[in-house]
Design a protein around this motif. Structure first.
Motif, PDB file in Angstrom:
ATOM      1  N   ILE A  68      53.426  35.694  63.064  1.00 49.39           N
ATOM      2  CA  ILE A  68      54.979  36.184  62.609  1.00 49.39           C
ATOM      3  C   ILE A  68      55.838  35.909  61.382  1.00 49.39           C
ATOM      4  N   GLN A  69      55.549  34.532  60.820  1.00 48.82           N
ATOM      5  CA  GLN A  69      55.766  34.458  59.791  1.00 48.82           C
ATOM      6  C   GLN A  69      55.077  34.913  58.213  1.00 48.82           C
ATOM      7  N   ALA A  70      54.111  35.363  59.009  1.00 50.22           N
ATOM      8  CA  ALA A  70      54.336  36.436  58.010  1.00 50.22           C
ATOM      9  C   ALA A  70      54.811  38.077  57.303  1.00 50.22           C
ATOM     10  N   TRP A  71      54.912  38.507  58.919  1.00 42.25           N
ATOM     11  CA  TRP A  71      55.476  39.517  59.251  1.00 42.25           C
ATOM     12  C   TRP A  71      56.907  39.601  58.336  1.00 42.25           C
ATOM     13  N   ARG A  72      57.950  38.106  59.176  1.00 40.75           N
ATOM     14  CA  ARG A  72      59.369  37.962  58.153  1.00 40.75           C
ATOM     15  C   ARG A  72      59.273  37.794  57.319  1.00 40.75           C
ATOM     16  N   ASP A  73      57.945  37.330  56.196  1.00 38.06           N
ATOM     17  CA  ASP A  73      57.738  37.670  54.440  1.00 38.06           C
ATOM     18  C   ASP A  73      57.786  38.989  54.031  1.00 38.06           C
ATOM     19  N   TYR A  74      56.606  39.503  55.043  1.00 42.08           N
ATOM     20  CA  TYR A  74      56.323  41.618  54.620  1.00 42.08           C
ATOM     21  C   TYR A  74      57.864  41.480  54.990  1.00 42.08           C
ATOM     22  N   LEU A  75      58.728  41.816  56.197  1.00 45.61           N
ATOM     23  CA  LEU A  75      59.379  42.445  55.924  1.00 45.61           C
ATOM     24  C   LEU A  75      60.890  42.286  54.746  1.00 45.61           C
ATOM     25  N   ALA A  76      61.191  41.274  54.855  1.00 47.74           N
ATOM     26  CA  ALA A  76      61.831  40.866  53.860  1.00 47.74           C
ATOM     27  C   ALA A  76      61.876  41.466  52.367  1.00 47.74           C
ATOM     28  N   PHE A  77      60.426  40.785  51.801  1.00 49.19           N
ATOM     29  CA  PHE A  77      60.123  41.863  50.890  1.00 49.19           C
ATOM     30  C   PHE A  77      60.549  43.313  51.054  1.00 49.19           C
ATOM     31  N   HIS A  78      59.770  44.085  51.466  1.00 45.39           N
ATOM     32  CA  HIS A  78      60.886  45.037  51.682  1.00 45.39           C
ATOM     33  C   HIS A  78      61.655  45.559  51.872  1.00 45.39           C
ATOM     34  N   ALA A  79      62.749  45.017  52.280  1.00 48.02           N
ATOM     35  CA  ALA A  79      64.173  45.615  52.999  1.00 48.02           C
ATOM     36  C   ALA A  79      64.670  45.047  51.455  1.00 48.02           C
ATOM     37  N   VAL A  80      63.705  43.906  50.604  1.00 47.92           N
ATOM     38  CA  VAL A  80      64.467  43.567  48.879  1.00 47.92           C
ATOM     39  C   VAL A  80      63.926  45.331  48.223  1.00 47.92           C
ATOM     40  N   GLU A  81      62.633  45.253  48.523  1.00 44.45           N
ATOM     41  CA  GLU A  81      61.699  46.082  47.370  1.00 44.45           C
ATOM     42  C   GLU A  81      63.457  47.436  47.624  1.00 44.45           C
ATOM     43  N   ARG A  82      63.018  47.939  48.678  1.00 46.08           N
ATOM     44  CA  ARG A  82      64.002  49.079  48.680  1.00 46.08           C
ATOM     45  C   ARG A  82      65.557  49.712  48.262  1.00 46.08           C
ATOM     46  N   ALA A  85      66.537  47.194  45.598  1.00 44.45           N
ATOM     47  CA  ALA A  85      66.487  46.534  44.257  1.00 44.45           C
ATOM     48  C   ALA A  85      67.403  47.612  43.923  1.00 44.45           C
ATOM     49  N   PRO A  86      66.830  48.645  43.735  1.00 37.64           N
ATOM     50  CA  PRO A  86      67.213  49.716  43.263  1.00 37.64           C
ATOM     51  C   PRO A  86      68.749  50.036  42.785  1.00 37.64           C
ATOM     52  N   PHE A  87      69.643  49.397  44.515  1.00 42.70           N
ATOM     53  CA  PHE A  87      70.832  49.610  44.200  1.00 42.70           C
ATOM     54  C   PHE A  87      71.842  48.335  44.436  1.00 42.70           C
ATOM     55  N   LEU A  88      70.552  47.270  43.927  1.00 47.04           N
ATOM     56  CA  LEU A  88      71.437  46.332  43.339  1.00 47.04           C
ATOM     57  C   LEU A  88      71.504  45.671  41.682  1.00 47.04           C
ATOM     58  N   SER A  89      72.413  44.192  41.972  1.00 43.49           N
ATOM     59  CA  SER A  89      72.377  43.238  40.335  1.00 43.49           C
ATOM     60  C   SER A  89      71.586  43.986  39.326  1.00 43.49           C
ATOM     61  N   LYS A  90      70.751  44.432  38.158  1.00 43.80           N
ATOM     62  CA  LYS A  90      69.884  44.038  37.230  1.00 43.80           C
ATOM     63  C   LYS A  90      69.622  43.144  37.191  1.00 43.80           C
ATOM     64  N   PRO A  91      68.756  42.509  37.605  1.00 42.73           N
ATOM     65  CA  PRO A  91      67.641  41.796  37.888  1.00 42.73           C
ATOM     66  C   PRO A  91      67.059  42.181  38.811  1.00 42.73           C
ATOM     67  N   PHE A  92      67.484  42.778  39.601  1.00 41.14           N
ATOM     68  CA  PHE A  92      66.302  43.298  40.687  1.00 41.14           C
ATOM     69  C   PHE A  92      66.203  44.918  40.857  1.00 41.14           C
ATOM     70  N   ALA A  93      66.880  45.258  39.673  1.00 40.47           N
ATOM     71  CA  ALA A  93      66.823  46.649  39.386  1.00 40.47           C
ATOM     72  C   ALA A  93      65.763  47.007  38.129  1.00 40.47           C
ATOM     73  N   ASP A  94      65.708  44.938  37.189  1.00 39.31           N
ATOM     74  CA  ASP A  94      64.687  45.615  36.197  1.00 39.31           C
ATOM     75  C   ASP A  94      63.537  44.692  36.298  1.00 39.31           C
ATOM     76  N   ALA A 124      77.991  51.107  46.214  1.00 40.22           N
ATOM     77  CA  ALA A 124      76.379  51.588  45.760  1.00 40.22           C
ATOM     78  C   ALA A 124      75.001  51.049  46.767  1.00 40.22           C
ATOM     79  N   TYR A 125      74.955  50.637  47.694  1.00 41.61           N
ATOM     80  CA  TYR A 125      73.799  50.002  47.754  1.00 41.61           C
ATOM     81  C   TYR A 125      74.135  50.201  49.602  1.00 41.61           C
ATOM     82  N   GLY A 126      75.413  49.875  50.413  1.00 41.06           N
ATOM     83  CA  GLY A 126      75.887  50.921  51.565  1.00 41.06           C
ATOM     84  C   GLY A 126      75.884  52.657  51.595  1.00 41.06           C
TER      85      GLY A 126
END
Length: 705
Positions: free
Chosen positions: A330-344, A346-355, A466-468
């Motif tokens: 389950i922990q691997a899946w939580r990490d996986y889902l968290a990363f993909h949420a951030v990755e998707r 990122a282009p609509f978030l602050s500069k560190p994420f977008a960069d 923008a993100y919403g």
């Protein structure tokens, strides 16, 4: 024979997707729906006397040895790829022009403060929100919190299945190879039932990978090994930015999980095999044939619980991925889902994420040195969210009735020419010819813009979010697709926006679409010599018509149903000819360690060969028996073939070109330009002789349609 090029960047994977139509002219758009009072046509850029960029040629190159260089070598030498691009093609040049035009439209909408709820207001608010860097920086990672909190709360396989189902979006297309994959666990494609195109079917498709293809996880080359190491570091950094501790350990778990997913995935070739993929599972069969996922929880969260039948496009992959839901921690899946949420996000978030998002996805994967200007990204995203609303304004300014009529007349000639080519085939039985002619007669052609514009009234856009706005736009599109289920099939639906620089063939609808965006120089210029136009946009038209009869399209009948209408002997002949073409392209060596995969690019190459031959015949039809004049020392035939080659002028960075060859279904541009070597008229036009690199004996020239 193996052909190589000494420059790494001179190639194009430009994506002409396909389009088909009836021989009758399509009805004009209803007055209430069509753009009102188009602006007068503006002067079009012209190249030379006859509408071709003669300065972009390299006349020192022998056409019979390197036709791409002869037609485009000057342009290749003089052109630098912009720092914010991984490649530069004719498509990209036109797209930049369209982006400038679209920006002007959107800027006006943003400044006009139109009434709330109108499309103009939504366009303006979406664009202004993405451009509001101060508000985006102030928000930081906060917009991610609701989704990340849900992910952190996952405790059971049912919780996990529910979250996976809630993340599903309509972001894949099984018949469009550029949209085969989604980074979400599974993708949903809502389209006509392949066996009965009068009804819609929901198709589930494999997904879940952050890298472009399974080969990036499983390939043993040094390049793939390097990318995997950088991907792991990228995952860790994205999670750190989102506030996660132990980011390196989490990243290791994500890579391990995605590698397991990749092992179950089908290849590009397998995914494109529509007969293999046309698997139907009932609602009850999902749990039996793909155990592991809690399908009740998944489908309820996805809004699909009441659907009785599903297409399982890559059935064994879906089963393998479902098994991982039960077997992986389950922990691997939580990490996986968290990363993909951030990755998707990122282009609509602050500069560190977008960069950081760009550093990996732009620089590492595609070799792009510099991120695109913010306004360009804002235009792209606004068009993505409100495409037809923007397109309605675009065509009112930049596409005239005269242009539409001229293109429709060309399309009519292309369809006529293809019908005549069917009649002349000497290896096909009358039975199969009759079916082919029936299919051709049922084609629909759409030019410029749709007959009915999309309704965006249910899409909520909030200025300053923008993100919403992006999240709600994706959900709006998903719900729009879900709403099709159980409804009559819309035979006039467009799958591209009018401002898109591309074209499309829809096999199940038997329709071809030519948006206004591609009807620009170098593809089409109403003031250019007809030979150039027929070689350029006519070649595109022939390409899209031919998609109805390529290795995929030939499996669909006149009504768009997946049905074999070939005699066994005719199909054997067809496959023998297409194998010749696959072998011809597999011999092209792009890099010392990488050849084209002729089977992977076969459908597009069939469409190129048959499409260019059809366009040549259509041009002859348009002449009405007249002989074309010689202009600036170039014969009509020469101008025709140069028009085709100019379509595919291009330069690529090495990383982007490698990615295109590994994952793409289009041959790079310099190889698409070489389609000409399969057409007899090309040889006398340029005095191509035996012994030259591109010379093919007559019995080696591929003739399919």
């Amino acid at each position: 024979m193996i052909l190589r090029k000494s420059w790494l960047v001179a190639a194009s994977a430009a994506a002409l997707l396909g389009a088909c139509a009836t021989p009758a002219e399509p009805p004009p758009p209803p007055v209430a729906e069509a753009p009102a009072a188009p602006a007068p046509a503006k002067p079009r850029p012209q190249y030379g006397t006859f509408g071709f960029d003669t300065a972009g040629m390299d006349r020192a190159a022998a056409p019979g040895d390197d036709f791409f260089a002869y037609a485009n070598g000057g342009w290749v030498k003089a052109t630098e790829i912009p720092a914010d691009r991984s490649n530069l093609t004719s498509f990209a040049v036109i797209a930049e022009r369209a982006a400038q035009r679209t920006r002007a439209i959107i800027d006006e909408a943003a400044a006009a403060n139109a009434p709330a709820g109108t499309d103009a207001r939504k366009i303006g608010d979406y664009y202004a929100s993405f451009m509001d860097e101060a508000a985006i920086e102030a928000a930081g990672a906060a917009p991610l919190k609701p989704e990340l909190d849900r992910i952190a709360a996952i405790r059971s396989r049912t919780d996990l299945s529910r979250e996976l189902g809630a993340s599903v979006r309509a972001d894949v297309d099984a018949l469009n190879a550029t949209d085969f994959y989604t980074d979400r666990f599974l993708g949903l494609w809502v389209a006509e039932d392949l066996n009965d195109t009068t009804v819609y079917r929901p198709y589930l498709m494999q997904g879940g990978l952050g890298l472009p293809d399974r080969e990036y996880y499983l390939g043993s080359s040094a390049r793939f090994t390097e990318i995997r190491a950088k991907y792991k570091a990228h995952i860790a950094q994205m999670l750190r930015l989102a506030g996660y501790a132990d980011a390196d350990a989490r990243a290791a778990r994500v890579v391990a999980l995605e590698t397991a997913i990749a092992r179950s995935h089908w290849t590009v070739d397998q995914t494109a095999d529509v007969l293999k993929a046309n698997t139907v599972w009932t609602r009850a069969e999902l749990a039996r044939k793909a155990p592991g996922l809690d399908w009740d929880a998944f489908l309820t969260a996805a809004g699909l619980s009441d659907q009785p039948r599903f297409g399982a496009w890559q059935d064994s992959a879906i089963a393998g991925m479902s098994k991982l839901v039960a077997s992986q921690p389950i922990q691997a899946w939580r990490d996986y889902l968290a990363f993909h949420a951030v990755e998707r996000g990122a282009p609509f978030l602050s500069k560190p994420f977008a960069d950081e998002h760009f550093a990996f996805n732009g620089q590492t994967l595609s070799g792009t040195p510099q991120q695109r200007e913010r306004w360009k990204r804002a235009v792209d995203n606004t068009s993505g969210a409100l495409g037809e609303a923007v397109g309605k304004l675009y065509v009112a300014r930049h596409f005239t009735p005269d242009q539409k009529a001229q293109v429709e007349e060309m399309a009519k000639n292309v369809l006529t020419a293809f019908g005549q080519r069917i009649d002349r085939i000497d290896w096909m039985t009358p039975q199969t010819k009759a079916e082919a002619k029936k299919k051709l007669a049922n084609f629909r052609v759409y030019v410029g813009y749709p007959n009915k514009w999309r309704d965006y009234s249910a899409l909520e856009i909030r200025r300053g979010d923008a993100y919403g706005n992006q999240a709600r736009a994706e959900l709006f599109e998903y719900r729009r697709n879900l709403a099709k289920l159980g409804q009559p099939v819309d035979r006039e639906e467009w799958f591209m926006t009018p401002q898109t620089v591309n074209a499309l063939f829809a096999p199940s609808q038997n329709s071809i679409i030519f948006p206004a965006g591609i009807l620009e120089p170098t593809f089409f210029d109403p003031n250019a010599d007809p030979a150039v136009n027929y070689g350029a946009i006519g070649g595109v038209m022939g390409h899209e018509v031919s998609h109805g009869f390529d290795d995929l399209g030939a499996q669909f009948d006149a009504d768009g149903n997946l049905r074999n209408w070939w005699t066994p002997a005719d199909m054997a002949q067809f496959k023998a000819r297409t194998k010749m073409l696959a072998d011809q392209y597999s011999a092209y060596q792009v890099f010392p360690d990488l050849n084209l995969n002729g089977q992977q690019v076969l459908g597009e190459n069939i469409a190129d060969v048959a499409g260019l031959a059809t366009a040549y015949d259509a041009w002859k039809i348009s002449l009405g028996g007249r002989e074309p004049a010689v202009i600036d020392g170039f014969s009509g035939d020469q101008r025709f073939f140069l028009g085709w080659a100019q379509n595919y002028r291009s330069k690529y960075r090495e990383a982007a070109l490698r990615r295109a060859v590994v994952t793409g279904v289009h041959s790079p541009g310099m190889y698409r330009a070489l389609t000409v070597r399969n057409l007899d008229p090309w040889y006398p036009a340029f005095d191509v002789k035996p012994g030259q690199t591109l010379y093919l004996k007559p019995d080696q020239r591929v003739r399919i349609w």
